[in-house]
Scaffold this motif. Structure first.
Motif, PDB file in Angstrom:
ATOM      1  N   PHE A 140      16.897  -5.923  -5.961  1.00 41.73           N
ATOM      2  CA  PHE A 140      16.651  -7.273  -6.459  1.00 41.73           C
ATOM      3  C   PHE A 140      17.953  -8.027  -6.613  1.00 41.73           C
ATOM      4  CE2 PHE A 140      15.861 -10.182 -10.147  1.00 41.73           C
ATOM      5  CZ  PHE A 140      14.955 -11.014  -9.509  1.00 41.73           C
ATOM      6  N   VAL A 141      17.933  -9.288  -6.158  1.00 40.18           N
ATOM      7  CA  VAL A 141      19.060 -10.200  -6.351  1.00 40.18           C
ATOM      8  C   VAL A 141      18.538 -11.400  -7.131  1.00 40.18           C
ATOM      9  CG1 VAL A 141      20.810 -11.640  -5.250  1.00 40.18           C
ATOM     10  CG2 VAL A 141      20.153  -9.455  -4.204  1.00 40.18           C
ATOM     11  N   PRO A 142      18.967 -11.569  -8.384  1.00 38.74           N
ATOM     12  CA  PRO A 142      18.429 -12.666  -9.196  1.00 38.74           C
ATOM     13  C   PRO A 142      19.000 -14.023  -8.778  1.00 38.74           C
ATOM     14  CG  PRO A 142      20.070 -11.443 -10.431  1.00 38.74           C
ATOM     15  CD  PRO A 142      19.892 -10.717  -9.138  1.00 38.74           C
ATOM     16  N   VAL A 143      18.119 -14.917  -8.361  1.00 39.70           N
ATOM     17  CA  VAL A 143      18.488 -16.274  -7.969  1.00 39.70           C
ATOM     18  C   VAL A 143      17.344 -17.201  -8.354  1.00 39.70           C
ATOM     19  CG1 VAL A 143      18.934 -17.854  -6.045  1.00 39.70           C
ATOM     20  CG2 VAL A 143      19.954 -15.582  -6.023  1.00 39.70           C
ATOM     21  N   GLY A 144      17.661 -18.352  -8.905  1.00 42.04           N
ATOM     22  CA  GLY A 144      16.636 -19.377  -9.071  1.00 42.04           C
ATOM     23  C   GLY A 144      16.093 -19.559 -10.462  1.00 42.04           C
ATOM     24  N   GLY A 145      16.631 -18.897 -11.456  1.00 41.29           N
ATOM     25  CA  GLY A 145      16.109 -19.084 -12.805  1.00 41.29           C
ATOM     26  C   GLY A 145      16.746 -18.109 -13.767  1.00 41.29           C
ATOM     27  N   VAL A 146      16.290 -18.171 -15.011  1.00 35.64           N
ATOM     28  CA  VAL A 146      16.785 -17.260 -16.032  1.00 35.64           C
ATOM     29  C   VAL A 146      16.410 -15.829 -15.660  1.00 35.64           C
ATOM     30  CG1 VAL A 146      16.672 -16.645 -18.471  1.00 35.64           C
ATOM     31  CG2 VAL A 146      16.594 -19.058 -17.778  1.00 35.64           C
ATOM     32  N   SER A 147      17.364 -14.913 -15.771  1.00 41.07           N
ATOM     33  CA  SER A 147      17.139 -13.527 -15.339  1.00 41.07           C
ATOM     34  C   SER A 147      17.275 -12.562 -16.506  1.00 41.07           C
ATOM     35  CB  SER A 147      18.123 -13.172 -14.213  1.00 41.07           C
ATOM     36  OG  SER A 147      17.996 -14.055 -13.126  1.00 41.07           O
ATOM     37  N   SER A 148      16.632 -12.879 -17.607  1.00 44.26           N
ATOM     38  CA  SER A 148      16.727 -12.014 -18.778  1.00 44.26           C
ATOM     39  C   SER A 148      16.054 -10.669 -18.539  1.00 44.26           C
ATOM     40  CB  SER A 148      16.115 -12.707 -19.992  1.00 44.26           C
ATOM     41  OG  SER A 148      14.789 -13.104 -19.724  1.00 44.26           O
ATOM     42  N   LEU A 149      14.933 -10.663 -17.801  1.00 47.49           N
ATOM     43  CA  LEU A 149      14.232  -9.409 -17.529  1.00 47.49           C
ATOM     44  C   LEU A 149      15.080  -8.491 -16.660  1.00 47.49           C
ATOM     45  CD1 LEU A 149      11.859  -7.457 -17.377  1.00 47.49           C
ATOM     46  CD2 LEU A 149      10.871  -8.897 -15.584  1.00 47.49           C
ATOM     47  N   SER A 150      15.513  -9.002 -15.510  1.00 45.31           N
ATOM     48  CA  SER A 150      16.296  -8.162 -14.607  1.00 45.31           C
ATOM     49  C   SER A 150      17.617  -7.750 -15.257  1.00 45.31           C
ATOM     50  CB  SER A 150      16.546  -8.893 -13.284  1.00 45.31           C
ATOM     51  OG  SER A 150      17.196 -10.129 -13.506  1.00 45.31           O
ATOM     52  N   GLY A 151      18.198  -8.640 -16.058  1.00 39.08           N
ATOM     53  CA  GLY A 151      19.429  -8.276 -16.758  1.00 39.08           C
ATOM     54  C   GLY A 151      19.215  -7.130 -17.723  1.00 39.08           C
ATOM     55  N   SER A 152      18.064  -7.123 -18.423  1.00 37.76           N
ATOM     56  CA  SER A 152      17.774  -6.033 -19.353  1.00 37.76           C
ATOM     57  C   SER A 152      17.563  -4.709 -18.636  1.00 37.76           C
ATOM     58  CB  SER A 152      16.537  -6.375 -20.192  1.00 37.76           C
ATOM     59  OG  SER A 152      15.356  -6.351 -19.397  1.00 37.76           O
ATOM     60  N   LEU A 153      17.200  -4.789 -17.357  1.00 34.34           N
ATOM     61  CA  LEU A 153      16.991  -3.575 -16.566  1.00 34.34           C
ATOM     62  C   LEU A 153      18.287  -3.046 -15.962  1.00 34.34           C
ATOM     63  CD1 LEU A 153      13.725  -4.634 -14.676  1.00 34.34           C
ATOM     64  CD2 LEU A 153      13.899  -3.078 -16.623  1.00 34.34           C
ATOM     65  N   GLY A 154      19.355  -3.858 -16.026  1.00 31.65           N
ATOM     66  CA  GLY A 154      20.645  -3.419 -15.506  1.00 31.65           C
ATOM     67  C   GLY A 154      21.077  -4.079 -14.220  1.00 31.65           C
TER      68      GLY A 154
END
Length: 285
Positions: A88-102
């Protein structure tokens, strides 16, 4: 070249519209390090079709947290999640979920993690309607009833001036005196819920609850459950437990699973599926 080195890069349309520059950067980094096939779906159906037809390629989702959640949900429903390591590459919005996953923040760091990282198995919460929770489940207390605003020209205000103004004020007073739906709505407060963990009741209906949260813990350790009860008093520590199965029942309640609000329901059970899915994350040092 091994199949694991071949990437299927699925770019969510929201990411393309909101941050095309980060999308371009992610594509360049991924293409420089592996053989890539890029898919540009225009909607949820094409997004799902691209993942379903991934073949032997390793799927890389580029988008916001919602795109990651859709991908995991789709593969879970098709019973393909256990055998498919996602990136996963976070792009396009707040990425609190993916950030919490590492997942690293930023297109370059996240894309490099896709190329250089390793698959890490993560626990998953699955409910009795086949919904999934990656990061956190929350059941907030019911909202308090807001106070009804006092309209201008309400009784008690000084009147006077032109006749047309007095007429308008009289009309406002008449309307204000009628009971509104807001005023007649029943007062709300803390939820009254029965909470069972691994078959044992830890909070019953006679103990009002302010909030409940359930979070998948370290792989194989079960979920972390936190319950804040009203009777505990301000400043008291919440009840914290570890468990593999959580059932909440009682009056109709809504819950937030990651970023999605669902309900109302009268009962729902969440079960931990240990090491149910894999996500490519930076290698641990």
């Amino acid at each position: 070249m091994a199949a694991s080195d071949q990437l299927l890069v699925v770019i969510d349309p929201v990411a393309r519209r909101t941050d095309g520059e980060s999308v371009r950067i992610a594509k360049d980094v991924l293409s420089a390090g592996a053989a890539t096939k890029v898919c540009l779906p225009e909607g949820p159906e094409e997004f799902a079709r691209a993942l379903i037809r991934r073949g032997a390629r390793r799927p890389v989702v580029v988008g916001d947290d919602g795109a990651l959640l859709r991908a995991v949900s789709l593969l879970h429903r098709r019973r393909e999640l256990a055998a498919c390591a996602l990136s996963f590459v976070p792009v396009g919005g707040v990425s609190s979920l993916s950030g919490s996953l590492g997942v690293p923040v930023g297109a370059v760091a996240a894309a490099r993690a896709v190329l250089e990282g390793a698959e890490r198995r993560l626990d998953l919460l699955v409910d009795d309607s086949d919904g999934v929770v990656l990061g956190a489940l929350r059941i907030p207390s019911l909202p308090s009833r807001p106070s009804a605003p006092v309209p201008a020209g309400a009784p008690g205000e000084e009147t006077g001036g032109h006749p047309w103004l007095r007429t308008c004020q009289s009309l406002v007073r008449t309307l204000a005196s009628r009971p509104s739906r807001l005023a007649s709505a029943p007062a709300t407060g803390p939820s009254r819920l029965r909470i069972e963990v691994d078959g044992v009741c830890v909070v019953d209906l006679d103990q009002p609850v302010e909030a409940v949260s359930v979070t998948p813990g370290e792989a194989g350790c079960g979920a972390e459950i936190e319950v804040r009860a009203v009777s505990a008093g301000a400043g008291s520590s919440p009840l914290r437990l570890l468990g593999h199965k959580v059932t909440v029942s009682g009056a109709d309640f809504r819950y937030r699973a990651d970023s999605v609000v669902s309900g109302p329901v009268r009962t729902r059970t969440w079960t931990v599926r240990e090491s149910a899915w894999g996500l490519t994350l930076p290698a641990r040092t």
